[in-house]
Design an enzyme around this catalytic site. Structure first.
Site, PDB file in Angstrom:
ATOM      1  N   TYR A   4      -1.935  -0.550  10.994  1.00 21.69           N
ATOM      2  CA  TYR A   4      -2.127  -1.253   9.717  1.00 21.69           C
ATOM      3  C   TYR A   4      -0.945  -1.008   8.785  1.00 21.69           C
ATOM      4  O   TYR A   4      -0.332  -1.950   8.261  1.00 21.69           O
ATOM      5  CB  TYR A   4      -3.436  -0.782   9.041  1.00 21.69           C
ATOM      6  CG  TYR A   4      -3.432  -0.966   7.544  1.00 21.69           C
ATOM      7  CD1 TYR A   4      -3.405  -2.232   6.982  1.00 21.69           C
ATOM      8  CD2 TYR A   4      -3.422   0.142   6.680  1.00 21.69           C
ATOM      9  CE1 TYR A   4      -3.365  -2.406   5.602  1.00 21.69           C
ATOM     10  CE2 TYR A   4      -3.382  -0.022   5.307  1.00 21.69           C
ATOM     11  CZ  TYR A   4      -3.355  -1.298   4.767  1.00 21.69           C
ATOM     12  OH  TYR A   4      -3.310  -1.464   3.403  1.00 21.69           O
ATOM     13  N   THR A  46       0.834  -1.206   0.000  1.00 22.90           N
ATOM     14  CA  THR A  46       0.000   0.000   0.000  1.00 22.90           C
ATOM     15  C   THR A  46       0.866   1.252   0.000  1.00 22.90           C
ATOM     16  O   THR A  46       2.002   1.221   0.496  1.00 22.90           O
ATOM     17  CB  THR A  46      -0.907   0.015   1.257  1.00 22.90           C
ATOM     18  OG1 THR A  46      -1.500   1.313   1.391  1.00 22.90           O
ATOM     19  CG2 THR A  46      -0.127  -0.273   2.540  1.00 22.90           C
ATOM     20  N   ASP A  47       0.305   2.352  -0.500  1.00 16.45           N
ATOM     21  CA  ASP A  47       1.045   3.626  -0.439  1.00 16.45           C
ATOM     22  C   ASP A  47       1.181   4.117   1.006  1.00 16.45           C
ATOM     23  O   ASP A  47       1.977   5.002   1.300  1.00 16.45           O
ATOM     24  CB  ASP A  47       0.368   4.701  -1.310  1.00 16.45           C
ATOM     25  CG  ASP A  47      -1.050   5.053  -0.879  1.00 16.45           C
ATOM     26  OD1 ASP A  47      -1.547   4.479   0.105  1.00 16.45           O
ATOM     27  OD2 ASP A  47      -1.662   5.922  -1.530  1.00 16.45           O
ATOM     28  N   GLU A  48       0.375   3.547   1.914  1.00 14.76           N
ATOM     29  CA  GLU A  48       0.404   4.034   3.300  1.00 14.76           C
ATOM     30  C   GLU A  48       1.720   3.745   4.014  1.00 14.76           C
ATOM     31  O   GLU A  48       1.993   4.322   5.056  1.00 14.76           O
ATOM     32  CB  GLU A  48      -0.763   3.442   4.102  1.00 14.76           C
ATOM     33  CG  GLU A  48      -2.085   3.881   3.537  1.00 14.76           C
ATOM     34  CD  GLU A  48      -3.229   3.826   4.530  1.00 14.76           C
ATOM     35  OE1 GLU A  48      -2.975   3.671   5.738  1.00 14.76           O
ATOM     36  OE2 GLU A  48      -4.377   3.946   4.080  1.00 14.76           O
ATOM     37  N   LYS A  62       1.968  -3.593   7.154  1.00  9.20           N
ATOM     38  CA  LYS A  62       2.233  -3.749   5.713  1.00  9.20           C
ATOM     39  C   LYS A  62       3.698  -3.436   5.408  1.00  9.20           C
ATOM     40  O   LYS A  62       4.334  -4.113   4.595  1.00  9.20           O
ATOM     41  CB  LYS A  62       1.312  -2.839   4.889  1.00  9.20           C
ATOM     42  CG  LYS A  62      -0.148  -3.231   4.899  1.00  9.20           C
ATOM     43  CD  LYS A  62      -0.410  -4.633   4.381  1.00  9.20           C
ATOM     44  CE  LYS A  62      -0.359  -4.754   2.877  1.00  9.20           C
ATOM     45  NZ  LYS A  62      -0.699  -6.129   2.424  1.00  9.20           N
TER      46      LYS A  62
HETATM   47  O1  DAU Z   1      -3.959   4.322   0.418  1.00  5.85           O
HETATM   48  C1  DAU Z   1      -4.238   2.954   0.291  1.00  5.85           C
HETATM   49  C2  DAU Z   1      -5.077   2.564   1.459  1.00  5.85           C
HETATM   50  O2  DAU Z   1      -6.335   3.157   1.280  1.00  5.85           O
HETATM   51  C3  DAU Z   1      -5.208   1.066   1.652  1.00  5.85           C
HETATM   52  O3  DAU Z   1      -3.960   0.525   1.925  1.00  5.85           O
HETATM   53  C4  DAU Z   1      -6.130   0.791   2.816  1.00  5.85           C
HETATM   54  O4  DAU Z   1      -6.326  -0.577   2.962  1.00  5.85           O
HETATM   55  C5  DAU Z   1      -7.447   1.466   2.578  1.00  5.85           C
HETATM   56  O5  DAU Z   1      -8.278   1.270   3.693  1.00  5.85           O
HETATM   57  C6  DAU Z   1      -7.272   2.944   2.293  1.00  5.85           C
HETATM   58  O6  DAU Z   1      -6.933   3.673   3.478  1.00  5.85           O
HETATM   59  P1  DAU Z   1      -7.631   5.050   3.849  1.00  5.85           P
HETATM   60  O7  DAU Z   1      -7.566   5.201   5.303  1.00  5.85           O
HETATM   61  O8  DAU Z   1      -7.120   6.154   2.999  1.00  5.85           O
HETATM   62  O9  DAU Z   1      -9.124   4.706   3.343  1.00  5.85           O
HETATM   63  P2  DAU Z   1     -10.563   4.981   3.991  1.00  5.85           P
HETATM   64  O10 DAU Z   1     -11.567   4.680   2.936  1.00  5.85           O
HETATM   65  O11 DAU Z   1     -10.719   4.353   5.304  1.00  5.85           O
HETATM   66  O12 DAU Z   1     -10.527   6.554   4.198  1.00  5.85           O
HETATM   67  C7  DAU Z   1     -10.327   7.451   3.119  1.00  5.85           C
HETATM   68  C8  DAU Z   1     -10.298   8.837   3.698  1.00  5.85           C
HETATM   69  O13 DAU Z   1     -11.604   9.155   4.174  1.00  5.85           O
HETATM   70  C9  DAU Z   1      -9.384   9.005   4.888  1.00  5.85           C
HETATM   71  O14 DAU Z   1      -8.799  10.295   4.884  1.00  5.85           O
HETATM   72  C10 DAU Z   1     -10.301   8.876   6.095  1.00  5.85           C
HETATM   73  C11 DAU Z   1     -11.612   9.442   5.584  1.00  5.85           C
HETATM   74  N1  DAU Z   1     -12.848   8.870   6.180  1.00  5.85           N
HETATM   75  C12 DAU Z   1     -12.987   7.525   6.134  1.00  5.85           C
HETATM   76  C13 DAU Z   1     -14.084   6.922   6.697  1.00  5.85           C
HETATM   77  C14 DAU Z   1     -14.257   5.427   6.679  1.00  5.85           C
HETATM   78  C15 DAU Z   1     -13.801   9.682   6.749  1.00  5.85           C
HETATM   79  O15 DAU Z   1     -13.670  10.923   6.764  1.00  5.85           O
HETATM   80  N2  DAU Z   1     -14.901   9.091   7.303  1.00  5.85           N
HETATM   81  C16 DAU Z   1     -15.077   7.747   7.326  1.00  5.85           C
HETATM   82  O16 DAU Z   1     -16.105   7.267   7.869  1.00  5.85           O
END
Ligand code: DAU
Length: 402
Positions: free
Chosen positions: A216, A192-194, A220
Protein backbone atom coordinates in the site's frame (compact mmCIF):
# COMPACT_ATOMS: atom_id res chain seq x y z
CA UNK A 1 -16.53 30.45 -4.84
CA UNK A 2 -14.58 27.60 -6.46
CA UNK A 3 -16.15 24.37 -7.61
CA UNK A 4 -14.25 21.42 -6.19
CA UNK A 5 -13.78 18.00 -7.75
CA UNK A 6 -13.43 15.50 -4.93
CA UNK A 7 -12.60 11.87 -5.72
CA UNK A 8 -13.06 9.24 -3.04
CA UNK A 9 -15.84 11.48 -1.73
CA UNK A 10 -17.89 8.60 -0.32
CA UNK A 11 -14.98 7.29 1.75
CA UNK A 12 -13.68 8.37 5.15
CA UNK A 13 -11.53 11.51 4.79
CA UNK A 14 -13.11 12.35 1.41
CA UNK A 15 -16.65 12.49 2.83
CA UNK A 16 -15.56 14.50 5.87
CA UNK A 17 -13.80 16.91 3.52
CA UNK A 18 -16.87 17.17 1.27
CA UNK A 19 -19.07 18.13 4.25
CA UNK A 20 -16.52 20.74 5.25
CA UNK A 21 -16.16 22.18 1.73
CA UNK A 22 -19.94 22.50 1.30
CA UNK A 23 -20.07 24.18 4.72
CA UNK A 24 -17.53 26.68 3.42
CA UNK A 25 -19.84 27.47 0.48
CA UNK A 26 -18.12 25.51 -2.29
CA UNK A 27 -19.93 23.46 -4.91
CA UNK A 28 -18.64 19.89 -4.99
CA UNK A 29 -18.61 17.40 -7.84
CA UNK A 30 -18.07 14.23 -5.86
CA UNK A 31 -16.66 11.14 -7.55
CA UNK A 32 -16.53 7.68 -6.07
CA UNK A 33 -16.56 4.16 -7.46
CA UNK A 34 -18.48 2.99 -4.37
CA UNK A 35 -16.06 0.15 -3.82
CA UNK A 36 -16.16 -1.59 -0.44
CA UNK A 37 -15.47 1.36 1.96
CA UNK A 38 -17.45 3.98 -0.04
CA UNK A 39 -21.03 4.68 1.03
CA UNK A 40 -23.55 7.23 -0.19
CA UNK A 41 -24.83 7.57 3.37
CA UNK A 42 -21.49 9.17 4.29
CA UNK A 43 -22.69 12.20 2.33
CA UNK A 44 -26.09 12.50 3.98
CA UNK A 45 -28.00 14.75 4.31
CA UNK A 46 -26.64 16.49 1.17
CA UNK A 47 -26.78 13.40 -1.02
CA UNK A 48 -30.52 12.96 -0.38
CA UNK A 49 -31.33 16.05 -2.42
CA UNK A 50 -28.48 15.71 -4.93
CA UNK A 51 -28.31 14.28 -8.42
CA UNK A 52 -26.47 10.96 -8.53
CA UNK A 53 -25.19 10.13 -12.00
CA UNK A 54 -23.36 7.44 -13.88
CA UNK A 55 -22.26 6.98 -17.48
CA UNK A 56 -23.23 3.59 -18.84
CA UNK A 57 -20.28 2.89 -21.06
CA UNK A 58 -17.00 4.55 -20.43
CA UNK A 59 -13.45 3.57 -21.11
CA UNK A 60 -11.23 2.90 -18.19
CA UNK A 61 -7.51 3.50 -18.12
CA UNK A 62 -6.67 0.04 -19.33
CA UNK A 63 -8.76 0.70 -22.44
CA UNK A 64 -11.01 -2.19 -21.63
CA UNK A 65 -14.67 -1.39 -21.94
CA UNK A 66 -16.08 -0.31 -18.68
CA UNK A 67 -19.73 -0.73 -18.04
CA UNK A 68 -22.24 0.35 -15.54
CA UNK A 69 -25.51 -1.38 -16.02
CA UNK A 70 -28.61 -1.03 -14.01
CA UNK A 71 -30.37 -4.34 -13.71
CA UNK A 72 -33.12 -4.36 -11.15
CA UNK A 73 -31.50 -2.37 -8.41
CA UNK A 74 -27.99 -3.49 -9.00
CA UNK A 75 -25.14 -1.63 -10.64
CA UNK A 76 -22.32 -3.76 -11.85
CA UNK A 77 -19.00 -2.41 -12.72
CA UNK A 78 -16.02 -3.91 -14.46
CA UNK A 79 -12.87 -1.95 -14.17
CA UNK A 80 -9.70 -3.91 -14.74
CA UNK A 81 -9.01 -6.25 -17.64
CA UNK A 82 -11.42 -9.07 -17.17
CA UNK A 83 -11.36 -8.92 -13.42
CA UNK A 84 -14.31 -7.44 -11.57
CA UNK A 85 -12.65 -5.24 -9.01
CA UNK A 86 -15.77 -3.59 -7.87
CA UNK A 87 -19.35 -4.72 -7.81
CA UNK A 88 -21.76 -2.42 -6.09
CA UNK A 89 -24.25 -4.40 -4.04
CA UNK A 90 -27.96 -3.57 -3.92
CA UNK A 91 -28.02 -2.35 -0.36
CA UNK A 92 -25.54 0.42 -1.10
CA UNK A 93 -27.91 1.98 -3.63
CA UNK A 94 -31.31 1.40 -2.07
CA UNK A 95 -33.20 4.59 -1.30
CA UNK A 96 -31.11 6.74 -3.65
CA UNK A 97 -32.24 8.00 -7.00
CA UNK A 98 -29.56 7.17 -9.57
CA UNK A 99 -29.65 8.25 -13.21
CA UNK A 100 -27.48 6.47 -15.75
CA UNK A 101 -26.72 8.07 -19.08
CA UNK A 102 -26.23 6.33 -22.42
CA UNK A 103 -24.24 9.09 -24.04
CA UNK A 104 -21.61 11.63 -23.08
CA UNK A 105 -23.54 14.63 -24.38
CA UNK A 106 -26.54 14.15 -22.06
CA UNK A 107 -24.23 13.38 -19.18
CA UNK A 108 -22.18 16.55 -19.79
CA UNK A 109 -25.38 18.63 -20.02
CA UNK A 110 -26.36 17.34 -16.59
CA UNK A 111 -23.05 18.53 -15.13
CA UNK A 112 -23.49 21.93 -16.80
CA UNK A 113 -26.98 22.20 -15.39
CA UNK A 114 -25.62 21.43 -11.90
CA UNK A 115 -22.99 24.16 -12.28
CA UNK A 116 -25.68 26.68 -13.19
CA UNK A 117 -28.00 25.60 -10.36
CA UNK A 118 -27.96 26.49 -6.66
CA UNK A 119 -27.26 22.86 -5.78
CA UNK A 120 -24.22 22.19 -3.63
CA UNK A 121 -23.41 18.57 -4.41
CA UNK A 122 -23.37 16.45 -7.55
CA UNK A 123 -22.38 12.80 -7.14
CA UNK A 124 -20.90 10.79 -9.99
CA UNK A 125 -20.39 7.05 -9.72
CA UNK A 126 -16.98 6.72 -11.31
CA UNK A 127 -13.52 5.35 -10.80
CA UNK A 128 -10.57 7.72 -11.14
CA UNK A 129 -9.23 5.23 -13.64
CA UNK A 130 -12.04 6.11 -16.03
CA UNK A 131 -10.27 8.45 -18.42
CA UNK A 132 -13.38 9.41 -20.36
CA UNK A 133 -15.24 10.47 -17.24
CA UNK A 134 -12.32 12.38 -15.78
CA UNK A 135 -12.08 14.16 -19.14
CA UNK A 136 -15.71 15.18 -18.88
CA UNK A 137 -15.53 16.28 -15.25
CA UNK A 138 -12.23 18.17 -14.99
CA UNK A 139 -13.16 21.14 -17.23
CA UNK A 140 -15.93 21.97 -14.73
CA UNK A 141 -13.82 22.25 -11.56
CA UNK A 142 -11.28 24.82 -10.33
CA UNK A 143 -9.57 22.58 -7.85
CA UNK A 144 -9.33 18.79 -7.63
CA UNK A 145 -8.76 16.78 -4.44
CA UNK A 146 -7.84 13.13 -4.87
CA UNK A 147 -8.84 11.09 -1.82
CA UNK A 148 -9.61 7.99 -3.91
CA UNK A 149 -7.34 5.13 -2.96
CA UNK A 150 -7.12 1.62 -1.67
CA UNK A 151 -5.84 2.37 1.83
CA UNK A 152 -5.79 -0.69 4.04
CA UNK A 153 -2.28 -2.01 4.69
CA UNK A 154 -3.51 -5.52 5.59
CA UNK A 155 -5.49 -5.85 2.35
CA UNK A 156 -2.40 -4.81 0.38
CA UNK A 157 -0.56 -7.73 1.94
CA UNK A 158 -3.27 -10.13 0.79
CA UNK A 159 -3.55 -8.75 -2.76
CA UNK A 160 -1.82 -5.90 -4.57
CA UNK A 161 -3.60 -5.49 -7.90
CA UNK A 162 -6.33 -3.12 -6.71
CA UNK A 163 -3.69 -0.88 -5.08
CA UNK A 164 -1.59 -0.63 -8.21
CA UNK A 165 -4.66 0.01 -10.30
CA UNK A 166 -6.35 2.69 -8.20
CA UNK A 167 -3.49 4.32 -6.31
CA UNK A 168 -0.94 4.48 -9.12
CA UNK A 169 -2.84 4.23 -12.40
CA UNK A 170 -5.81 6.21 -11.08
CA UNK A 171 -3.56 9.09 -10.01
CA UNK A 172 -1.68 8.95 -13.30
CA UNK A 173 -4.99 9.12 -15.14
CA UNK A 174 -6.03 12.31 -13.34
CA UNK A 175 -2.60 13.88 -13.95
CA UNK A 176 -2.72 13.01 -17.62
CA UNK A 177 -6.12 14.66 -18.07
CA UNK A 178 -5.26 17.56 -15.75
CA UNK A 179 -2.42 18.91 -17.85
CA UNK A 180 -4.78 19.35 -20.79
CA UNK A 181 -6.96 21.83 -18.88
CA UNK A 182 -5.80 25.15 -17.53
CA UNK A 183 -8.89 25.74 -15.38
CA UNK A 184 -7.72 23.46 -12.55
CA UNK A 185 -5.64 25.77 -10.35
CA UNK A 186 -4.66 23.19 -7.78
CA UNK A 187 -4.52 19.42 -7.76
CA UNK A 188 -4.27 18.22 -4.19
CA UNK A 189 -3.16 14.62 -3.84
CA UNK A 190 -3.83 13.00 -0.47
CA UNK A 191 -0.87 10.81 0.31
CA UNK A 192 0.20 9.33 3.66
CA UNK A 193 2.96 9.44 6.26
CA UNK A 194 3.53 5.74 5.49
CA UNK A 195 5.62 6.66 2.44
CA UNK A 196 8.46 7.53 4.85
CA UNK A 197 8.46 4.08 6.45
CA UNK A 198 9.05 3.56 10.13
CA UNK A 199 11.27 5.34 12.64
CA UNK A 200 11.86 4.45 16.29
CA UNK A 201 12.75 8.01 17.15
CA UNK A 202 12.71 11.53 15.73
CA UNK A 203 10.32 12.75 13.08
CA UNK A 204 9.93 12.82 9.31
CA UNK A 205 9.91 16.11 7.47
CA UNK A 206 8.88 16.62 3.86
CA UNK A 207 12.42 15.97 2.57
CA UNK A 208 12.88 12.67 4.42
CA UNK A 209 13.62 9.76 2.11
CA UNK A 210 10.82 7.54 0.89
CA UNK A 211 11.10 4.11 2.46
CA UNK A 212 7.70 2.43 2.26
CA UNK A 213 7.21 -0.94 3.95
CA UNK A 214 3.88 -2.25 2.68
CA UNK A 215 2.62 -2.64 -0.89
CA UNK A 216 0.00 0.00 0.00
CA UNK A 217 2.64 2.52 1.08
CA UNK A 218 4.71 1.72 -2.02
CA UNK A 219 1.79 2.50 -4.33
CA UNK A 220 1.16 5.79 -2.52
CA UNK A 221 4.87 6.68 -2.81
CA UNK A 222 4.74 5.89 -6.54
CA UNK A 223 1.76 8.19 -6.97
CA UNK A 224 3.60 10.94 -5.06
CA UNK A 225 6.57 10.68 -7.40
CA UNK A 226 4.31 10.84 -10.44
CA UNK A 227 2.68 14.02 -9.11
CA UNK A 228 6.06 15.67 -8.51
CA UNK A 229 7.34 14.62 -11.94
CA UNK A 230 4.19 15.98 -13.61
CA UNK A 231 4.70 19.25 -11.75
CA UNK A 232 8.33 19.53 -12.91
CA UNK A 233 7.76 18.33 -16.46
CA UNK A 234 4.32 19.65 -17.36
CA UNK A 235 3.72 22.29 -14.72
CA UNK A 236 0.78 20.30 -13.31
CA UNK A 237 -0.40 22.27 -10.23
CA UNK A 238 0.10 19.25 -7.97
CA UNK A 239 0.47 19.53 -4.19
CA UNK A 240 1.08 16.53 -1.93
CA UNK A 241 -0.43 16.14 1.52
CA UNK A 242 0.93 13.47 3.87
CA UNK A 243 -1.33 13.04 6.89
CA UNK A 244 -0.68 10.84 9.90
CA UNK A 245 -3.28 8.30 11.13
CA UNK A 246 -6.74 9.83 10.92
CA UNK A 247 -9.66 8.79 13.12
CA UNK A 248 -13.21 10.05 13.54
CA UNK A 249 -16.70 9.57 12.11
CA UNK A 250 -17.32 7.59 8.90
CA UNK A 251 -14.17 5.46 8.93
CA UNK A 252 -14.56 1.91 7.60
CA UNK A 253 -14.36 -0.51 10.52
CA UNK A 254 -11.30 -2.38 9.26
CA UNK A 255 -9.07 0.30 10.83
CA UNK A 256 -7.91 0.02 14.45
CA UNK A 257 -10.14 2.64 16.13
CA UNK A 258 -13.54 1.87 14.56
CA UNK A 259 -12.76 -1.86 14.65
CA UNK A 260 -12.06 -1.65 18.39
CA UNK A 261 -15.18 0.40 19.11
CA UNK A 262 -17.54 -1.95 17.26
CA UNK A 263 -15.84 -5.10 18.57
CA UNK A 264 -16.15 -3.90 22.17
CA UNK A 265 -19.76 -2.83 21.59
CA UNK A 266 -20.46 -6.34 20.26
CA UNK A 267 -18.77 -7.92 23.28
CA UNK A 268 -15.97 -9.34 21.11
CA UNK A 269 -12.22 -9.06 21.62
CA UNK A 270 -10.08 -6.58 19.71
CA UNK A 271 -7.25 -8.33 17.82
CA UNK A 272 -3.89 -6.73 18.70
CA UNK A 273 -0.99 -7.39 16.35
CA UNK A 274 2.27 -8.51 17.95
CA UNK A 275 3.10 -6.71 21.19
CA UNK A 276 0.65 -3.82 20.72
CA UNK A 277 3.55 -1.48 21.45
CA UNK A 278 3.65 0.08 17.97
CA UNK A 279 3.01 3.80 17.99
CA UNK A 280 0.91 5.97 15.74
CA UNK A 281 0.37 9.73 15.60
CA UNK A 282 -3.41 10.12 15.65
CA UNK A 283 -5.14 13.14 14.16
CA UNK A 284 -8.86 13.85 14.40
CA UNK A 285 -10.30 13.88 10.88
CA UNK A 286 -11.79 17.40 11.21
CA UNK A 287 -8.34 18.76 11.96
CA UNK A 288 -6.87 16.98 8.94
CA UNK A 289 -9.65 18.28 6.70
CA UNK A 290 -9.00 21.84 7.91
CA UNK A 291 -5.30 21.36 7.14
CA UNK A 292 -6.14 20.21 3.61
CA UNK A 293 -8.34 23.27 3.17
CA UNK A 294 -5.54 25.51 4.40
CA UNK A 295 -3.27 23.99 1.77
CA UNK A 296 -5.93 24.74 -0.85
CA UNK A 297 -5.95 28.38 0.34
CA UNK A 298 -2.25 28.95 0.87
CA UNK A 299 -0.24 25.98 -0.39
CA UNK A 300 2.17 26.14 -3.32
CA UNK A 301 2.26 23.85 -6.35
CA UNK A 302 5.10 21.32 -6.35
CA UNK A 303 5.25 21.33 -2.53
CA UNK A 304 4.62 18.62 0.05
CA UNK A 305 2.86 19.21 3.38
CA UNK A 306 2.83 16.82 6.34
CA UNK A 307 -0.24 16.97 8.60
CA UNK A 308 0.16 15.46 12.05
CA UNK A 309 -1.27 16.18 15.48
CA UNK A 310 1.99 15.82 17.41
CA UNK A 311 0.27 13.24 19.66
CA UNK A 312 1.59 9.67 19.63
CA UNK A 313 0.40 6.64 21.56
CA UNK A 314 0.84 2.86 21.58
CA UNK A 315 -1.88 0.74 19.98
CA UNK A 316 -2.70 -1.15 23.17
CA UNK A 317 -3.24 2.10 25.04
CA UNK A 318 -5.61 3.30 22.32
CA UNK A 319 -7.74 0.18 22.78
CA UNK A 320 -7.67 0.56 26.57
CA UNK A 321 -8.83 4.17 26.29
CA UNK A 322 -11.73 3.08 24.07
CA UNK A 323 -12.58 0.40 26.65
CA UNK A 324 -12.56 3.05 29.39
CA UNK A 325 -14.94 5.30 27.46
CA UNK A 326 -17.26 2.33 26.95
CA UNK A 327 -16.96 1.30 30.61
CA UNK A 328 -15.22 -2.01 29.81
CA UNK A 329 -11.76 -2.76 31.11
CA UNK A 330 -11.44 -6.52 31.07
CA UNK A 331 -11.20 -9.10 28.32
CA UNK A 332 -11.45 -6.52 25.59
CA UNK A 333 -8.44 -7.56 23.53
CA UNK A 334 -6.40 -10.56 22.46
CA UNK A 335 -2.94 -10.77 20.92
CA UNK A 336 -2.92 -12.17 17.37
CA UNK A 337 -0.32 -12.87 14.71
CA UNK A 338 1.59 -9.73 13.75
CA UNK A 339 1.26 -7.93 10.41
CA UNK A 340 4.32 -8.69 8.21
CA UNK A 341 6.59 -5.63 7.76
CA UNK A 342 4.62 -3.93 10.54
CA UNK A 343 5.89 -0.36 10.94
CA UNK A 344 6.84 0.32 14.56
CA UNK A 345 6.26 4.04 14.60
CA UNK A 346 5.35 7.01 12.42
CA UNK A 347 5.87 10.56 13.56
CA UNK A 348 5.71 13.72 11.48
CA UNK A 349 7.29 17.13 11.68
CA UNK A 350 4.32 19.35 10.72
CA UNK A 351 5.97 22.75 11.04
CA UNK A 352 5.61 23.48 7.32
CA UNK A 353 1.81 23.36 7.32
CA UNK A 354 1.77 25.25 10.62
CA UNK A 355 3.60 28.06 8.85
CA UNK A 356 0.52 28.35 6.60
CA UNK A 357 -1.56 29.17 9.68
CA UNK A 358 -2.92 25.73 10.60
CA UNK A 359 -2.90 24.09 14.05
CA UNK A 360 -4.61 20.91 15.25
CA UNK A 361 -7.52 21.80 17.55
CA UNK A 362 -8.82 18.51 18.93
CA UNK A 363 -6.90 16.63 21.60
CA UNK A 364 -6.96 12.84 21.52
CA UNK A 365 -9.21 12.33 24.59
CA UNK A 366 -11.81 14.71 23.16
CA UNK A 367 -11.60 13.33 19.60
CA UNK A 368 -11.81 9.74 20.80
CA UNK A 369 -14.91 10.49 22.88
CA UNK A 370 -16.56 12.21 19.89
CA UNK A 371 -15.67 9.21 17.72
CA UNK A 372 -16.96 6.61 20.18
CA UNK A 373 -20.22 8.57 20.57
CA UNK A 374 -20.63 8.71 16.79
CA UNK A 375 -20.19 4.94 16.42
CA UNK A 376 -22.59 4.29 19.31
CA UNK A 377 -25.17 6.39 17.48
CA UNK A 378 -24.55 4.47 14.24
CA UNK A 379 -23.95 1.09 15.85
CA UNK A 380 -26.53 -0.89 13.87
CA UNK A 381 -25.20 0.37 10.57
CA UNK A 382 -21.62 -0.58 11.43
CA UNK A 383 -22.57 -3.97 12.80
CA UNK A 384 -24.27 -4.57 9.44
CA UNK A 385 -21.10 -3.50 7.61
CA UNK A 386 -19.06 -5.88 9.73
CA UNK A 387 -21.49 -8.66 8.91
CA UNK A 388 -21.42 -7.86 5.17
CA UNK A 389 -19.96 -10.34 2.66
CA UNK A 390 -16.98 -8.08 1.98
CA UNK A 391 -15.99 -7.56 5.57
CA UNK A 392 -16.57 -11.16 6.65
CA UNK A 393 -14.52 -12.63 3.82
CA UNK A 394 -11.64 -10.21 4.47
CA UNK A 395 -11.83 -10.91 8.20
CA UNK A 396 -11.71 -14.65 7.65
CA UNK A 397 -8.76 -14.45 5.26
CA UNK A 398 -6.75 -12.01 7.33
CA UNK A 399 -7.47 -12.84 10.96
CA UNK A 400 -8.42 -16.49 10.87
CA UNK A 401 -6.75 -18.26 7.96
CA UNK A 402 -3.39 -16.51 7.99
O1 DAU B 1 -0.43 6.57 8.81
C1 DAU B 1 -1.45 6.84 7.88
C2 DAU B 1 -2.08 5.54 7.52
O2 DAU B 1 -2.78 5.09 8.64
C3 DAU B 1 -2.98 5.60 6.30
O3 DAU B 1 -2.23 5.95 5.19
C4 DAU B 1 -3.60 4.24 6.07
O4 DAU B 1 -4.49 4.30 5.00
C5 DAU B 1 -4.33 3.81 7.31
O5 DAU B 1 -4.84 2.52 7.12
C6 DAU B 1 -3.42 3.85 8.52
O6 DAU B 1 -2.47 2.78 8.51
P1 DAU B 1 -2.17 1.90 9.80
O7 DAU B 1 -1.71 0.59 9.35
O8 DAU B 1 -1.34 2.66 10.77
O9 DAU B 1 -3.67 1.84 10.40
P2 DAU B 1 -4.51 0.64 11.05
O10 DAU B 1 -5.72 1.25 11.66
O11 DAU B 1 -4.69 -0.48 10.12
O12 DAU B 1 -3.55 0.16 12.22
C7 DAU B 1 -3.14 1.04 13.25
C8 DAU B 1 -2.20 0.26 14.14
O13 DAU B 1 -2.96 -0.74 14.82
C9 DAU B 1 -1.11 -0.48 13.41
O14 DAU B 1 0.08 -0.50 14.18
C10 DAU B 1 -1.64 -1.90 13.27
C11 DAU B 1 -2.48 -2.06 14.53
N1 DAU B 1 -3.65 -2.97 14.41
C12 DAU B 1 -4.53 -2.73 13.41
C13 DAU B 1 -5.62 -3.55 13.22
C14 DAU B 1 -6.60 -3.31 12.10
C15 DAU B 1 -3.83 -4.02 15.29
O15 DAU B 1 -3.02 -4.22 16.23
N2 DAU B 1 -4.91 -4.83 15.12
C16 DAU B 1 -5.80 -4.66 14.11
O16 DAU B 1 -6.77 -5.46 13.99
Amino acid sequence: METFGVSGAAGFIGSNFTHFAIGKGHKVIAIDSLSYPGFLFNLEPWILKSRILGLKNGKDFSRVNFSIEKRHDRIYKKVFSNKVLCQIPDNKLKGYNITLFENKEDFTREIESFIESNEKLLFIIASITDEELINIILPHVNCFFNFAAETHVDRSILSQEEFIFTDILGTYNILKVLIKYKNVKKFIQISTDEVYGSSIEGSFNESSILNPSSPYAATKASADLLCLAFYKTFNAPAILIRPSNNYGPRQYPEKLIPLSIIKILKGEKVPIYGSGKQKREWIYVDDCVKGIYQVFLRGTAGEIYNIGSGFEIENLEVVQKIGNILGKNEDIYEFVKDRPSHDTRYFLNSSKIKSLGWEPETDFEEGLKLTVDWYIENKDLYIKIMESADFSSFYKLWYQKR
